[in-house]
Design a protein around this motif. Structure first.
Motif: not given
Length: 109
Positions: A84-100
């Motif tokens: 029920g809790e939201l955690m937001a994590i800002r990720i730098r450009r260039g990180v492979d979001l598909n892999k994550i």
């Protein structure tokens, strides 16, 4: 020097936990393992205070990536809902979001 350097001692105990990926956020660090997401949160102004969060995959109910179409946007946001809790994590450009996304899906679904 490995990007996993601060966390390598976490995986030396002979346990079945293995790091799958590591990335730098806007000011913090994150490691995804086969058991959990570990986030090192560095205090934004002085950087003298840090908190480390250990978030087990079994507590994740859903997740989403939020991207801006703006040319000036230098990051994406990973939103994770846990108990029920939201955690937001800002990720730098260039990180492979598909892999994550694939790593999270492998351990949550």
């Amino acid at each position: 020097r490995s990007t996993l350097f601060p966390y390598t001692t976490l995986f030396r105990s002979g346990s079945a936990e293995e790091p799958a990926a590591a990335f730098t956020t806007i000011r913090d660090r994150a490691v995804l393992t086969n058991r959990r997401l570990i986030i090192k949160d560095i205090e934004p102004i002085t950087g003298k205070s840090t908190e480390v969060y250990s978030l087990p995959w079994k507590s994740v109910s859903s997740w989403a990536f939020v991207n801006s179409n703006k040319i000036t946007e230098f990051s994406s946001t990973l939103r994770i809902w846990m108990s029920g809790e939201l955690m937001a994590i800002r990720i730098r450009r260039g990180v492979d979001l598909n892999k994550i996304d694939a790593i999270i899906a492998q351990h949550v679904l």
